[in-house]
Enzyme design. Structure first.
Site, PDB file in Angstrom:
ATOM      1  N   TYR A  59     -31.815  47.480  10.297  1.00 52.33           N
ATOM      2  CA  TYR A  59     -31.895  47.550   8.832  1.00 52.33           C
ATOM      3  C   TYR A  59     -33.205  46.902   8.415  1.00 52.33           C
ATOM      4  O   TYR A  59     -33.331  45.681   8.384  1.00 52.33           O
ATOM      5  CB  TYR A  59     -30.688  46.843   8.219  1.00 52.33           C
ATOM      6  CG  TYR A  59     -30.613  46.845   6.701  1.00 52.33           C
ATOM      7  CD1 TYR A  59     -31.413  47.659   5.913  1.00 52.33           C
ATOM      8  CD2 TYR A  59     -29.691  46.022   6.054  1.00 52.33           C
ATOM      9  CE1 TYR A  59     -31.317  47.648   4.530  1.00 52.33           C
ATOM     10  CE2 TYR A  59     -29.576  45.996   4.670  1.00 52.33           C
ATOM     11  CZ  TYR A  59     -30.391  46.816   3.909  1.00 52.33           C
ATOM     12  OH  TYR A  59     -30.289  46.796   2.533  1.00 52.33           O
TER      13      TYR A  59
ATOM     14  N   LYS B 289     -32.431  52.052   9.483  1.00 50.62           N
ATOM     15  CA  LYS B 289     -32.314  52.292   8.053  1.00 50.62           C
ATOM     16  C   LYS B 289     -33.628  51.828   7.444  1.00 50.62           C
ATOM     17  O   LYS B 289     -33.907  50.627   7.378  1.00 50.62           O
ATOM     18  CB  LYS B 289     -31.134  51.526   7.445  1.00 50.62           C
ATOM     19  CG  LYS B 289     -30.987  51.789   5.946  1.00 50.62           C
ATOM     20  CD  LYS B 289     -29.984  50.866   5.281  1.00 50.62           C
ATOM     21  CE  LYS B 289     -29.960  51.163   3.780  1.00 50.62           C
ATOM     22  NZ  LYS B 289     -29.284  50.101   3.004  1.00 50.62           N
TER      23      LYS B 289
END
Length: 288
Positions: free
Chosen positions: A133, A161
């Site tokens: 992330y 992400k």
């Protein structure tokens, strides 16, 4: 693992306690109405970094119990406390989550070797897959193409992400790592992200605007850029109105307009005001 994932909102009561009934309703609305491919549970949109370990576990449990195996589930377990991250990784893996994710460690100025050790420690503790992330504007951590490459050397780290506005970097990462999953994290830039070849997107506004996101995604894939741009224009008008009224409070109020018990935000976030309530009603009528 490809497609559109809602960064799941969490319903809290006025005292900041998890509202299980409301959380279940949010999960159902995302699956049944917004038609998302999956849920990203425990991220920024879920107010995760204001929660204790047991509260995080409770949210993971409720979301899994409600969704069952109907959609793909990714659990964001990242924490500056690596022992907590490992504990949560084991917990969600036992629950049957399809993958885990972890925000880059933040606050302290960790060097890359420390960041690399963080990811390897978490994912090597479980039989699961990891999505990095990357959200530099909140963490202050900027990863280079070469550093992504070092992290991807661990075969259990399967993607990222990508919540950043550096689309030059996005293009370089996409070109370099064709076998890794890349999810766009900025809803307002979904069209160019899909044009650059992302595998999917994870967004907070998908909790209410998922159908438009799907339309953008599909139109770009079909090469209908002009049509996709019209939908992105409407989406960005919507996002602008939401941001101007307060992101998380407004998304929850919009869900309330749809009969979903989305509750309140967790302190130190503010309670919504009567003005925000009225403006949210206007936004709901305008876009939905």
């Amino acid at each position: 693992m490809k497609g559109l994932f809602s960064a799941l909102l969490v319903s809290f009561d006025k005292d900041g306690n998890i509202n299980e009934k409301g959380l279940r309703e949010i999960v159902r609305y995302n699956i049944d109405v917004c038609k998302v491919d999956g849920l990203y549970v425990g991220g920024s949109t879920g107010e995760n970094f204001m929660l204790g370990t047991d509260e995080k576990k409770e949210i993971f449990r409720i979301a899994k119990d409600e969704a069952k195996d109907s959609v793909t589930l990714i659990a964001q377990v990242g924490s500056v406390n690596i022992k907590e991250a490992v504990e949560l990784a084991k917990y969600v893996t036992d629950l049957g989550y399809n993958a885990i994710s972890a925000v880059t460690p933040f606050y302290y100025k960790f060097d890359f070797e420390e960041i690399k050790n963080y990811y390897n420690t978490i994912i090597n503790s479980v039989d699961n897959k990891m999505i990095i992330y990357s959200i530099p504007f909140l963490t202050g951590v900027n990863l280079s193409v070469e550093q992504f490459g070092e992290l991807f050397e661990n075969e259990k780290i399967i993607g990222v992400k990508f919540t950043a506005g550096d689309f030059y970097l996005l293009e370089r990462v996409r070109k370099t790592f064709k076998d890794k999953l890349i999810y766009s994290g900025f809803d307002e830039m979904l069209l160019p992200a899909v044009a650059l070849g992302v595998d999917g997107a994870i967004g907070s506004t998908f909790n209410v605007n998922g159908l438009r996101a799907r339309e953008i995604f599909n139109l770009v894939k079909e090469g209908k850029i002009e049509e996709a741009n019209k939908v992105q224009n409407i989406t960005n008008d919507f996002i602008t109105d939401v941001l101007n009224n307060g992101l998380y409070n407004t998304l929850k109020l919009l869900l309330k307009e749809k009969g979903v018990d989305a509750g309140y935000c967790r302190a130190p976030m503010k309670m919504y005001t009567e003005k925000q309530v009225e403006r949210s009603k206007e936004i709901s009528k305008k876009y939905f």
